[in-house]
Write a protein that holds these residues in place. Structure first.
Motif, PDB file in Angstrom:
ATOM      1  N   SER A   1     -15.831  50.875 121.150  1.00 54.18           N
ATOM      2  CA  SER A   1     -15.113  51.730 120.197  1.00 54.18           C
ATOM      3  C   SER A   1     -15.287  51.191 118.786  1.00 54.18           C
ATOM      4  CB  SER A   1     -13.625  51.770 120.535  1.00 54.18           C
ATOM      5  OG  SER A   1     -13.421  52.286 121.823  1.00 54.18           O
TER       6      SER A   1
ATOM      7  N   ASN B   1     -16.308  50.014 127.602  1.00 53.40           N
ATOM      8  CA  ASN B   1     -16.264  51.098 126.619  1.00 53.40           C
ATOM      9  C   ASN B   1     -16.290  50.468 125.226  1.00 53.40           C
ATOM     10  OD1 ASN B   1     -15.604  53.600 128.321  1.00 53.40           O
ATOM     11  ND2 ASN B   1     -14.127  52.103 129.047  1.00 53.40           N
TER      12      ASN B   1
ATOM     13  N   GLN C   1     -11.206  50.062 130.031  1.00 54.86           N
ATOM     14  CA  GLN C   1     -11.012  51.498 130.222  1.00 54.86           C
ATOM     15  C   GLN C   1     -10.864  52.128 128.839  1.00 54.86           C
ATOM     16  OE1 GLN C   1      -8.632  49.477 132.068  1.00 54.86           O
ATOM     17  NE2 GLN C   1      -7.051  49.354 130.536  1.00 54.86           N
ATOM     18  N   PRO C   2     -11.043  53.433 128.739  1.00 54.00           N
ATOM     19  CA  PRO C   2     -10.910  54.068 127.422  1.00 54.00           C
ATOM     20  C   PRO C   2      -9.538  53.779 126.788  1.00 54.00           C
ATOM     21  CG  PRO C   2     -11.856  55.602 128.995  1.00 54.00           C
ATOM     22  CD  PRO C   2     -11.407  54.394 129.787  1.00 54.00           C
TER      23      PRO C   2
ATOM     24  N   SER D   1      -6.955  55.095 123.794  1.00 51.63           N
ATOM     25  CA  SER D   1      -6.710  56.284 122.978  1.00 51.63           C
ATOM     26  C   SER D   1      -6.613  55.928 121.496  1.00 51.63           C
ATOM     27  CB  SER D   1      -5.418  56.979 123.423  1.00 51.63           C
ATOM     28  OG  SER D   1      -4.296  56.209 123.038  1.00 51.63           O
TER      29      SER D   1
ATOM     30  N   THR E   1     -14.512  46.246 122.577  1.00 50.35           N
ATOM     31  CA  THR E   1     -14.841  46.786 123.886  1.00 50.35           C
ATOM     32  C   THR E   1     -13.571  46.800 124.719  1.00 50.35           C
ATOM     33  OG1 THR E   1     -15.513  44.626 124.724  1.00 50.35           O
ATOM     34  CG2 THR E   1     -17.253  46.031 123.850  1.00 50.35           C
ATOM     35  N   SER E   2     -13.560  47.640 125.736  1.00 50.66           N
ATOM     36  CA  SER E   2     -12.387  47.730 126.604  1.00 50.66           C
ATOM     37  C   SER E   2     -12.823  48.070 128.019  1.00 50.66           C
ATOM     38  CB  SER E   2     -11.405  48.777 126.081  1.00 50.66           C
ATOM     39  OG  SER E   2     -12.038  50.036 125.960  1.00 50.66           O
TER      40      SER E   2
END
Length: 70
Positions: free
Chosen positions: A7, A5, A51-52, A54, A48-49
């Motif tokens: 961001s 993911n 999982q999402p 928050s 980047t990760s």
């Protein structure tokens, strides 16, 4: 390989390379976060990760570093 993911956030208050390093180090503490790039000139941080992540997690890390999200 797991999907990554991406961001991007705007951070207020970064003015130098040390600021970038502080933000980067705090974001890297979030489990699964990697490839953190902070740019004080544009005020943008990307990562980047696995999982999402928050906005609240990002805000807490940026606040811990001494800055705030836009």
């Amino acid at each position: 390989m797991a999907e990554q993911n991406a961001s991007t956030y705007t951070v207020i208050g970064m003015t130098c390379g040390h600021c970038e390093m502080s933000v980067r180090e705090e974001l890297e503490e979030i489990p699964g976060v990697s490839d953190v790039v902070a740019n004080h000139e544009s005020g943008v941080v990307t990562f980047t990760s696995e999982q999402p992540v928050s906005r609240e997690q990002v805000d807490a890390a940026v606040t811990e570093a001494g800055y705030q999200l836009a």
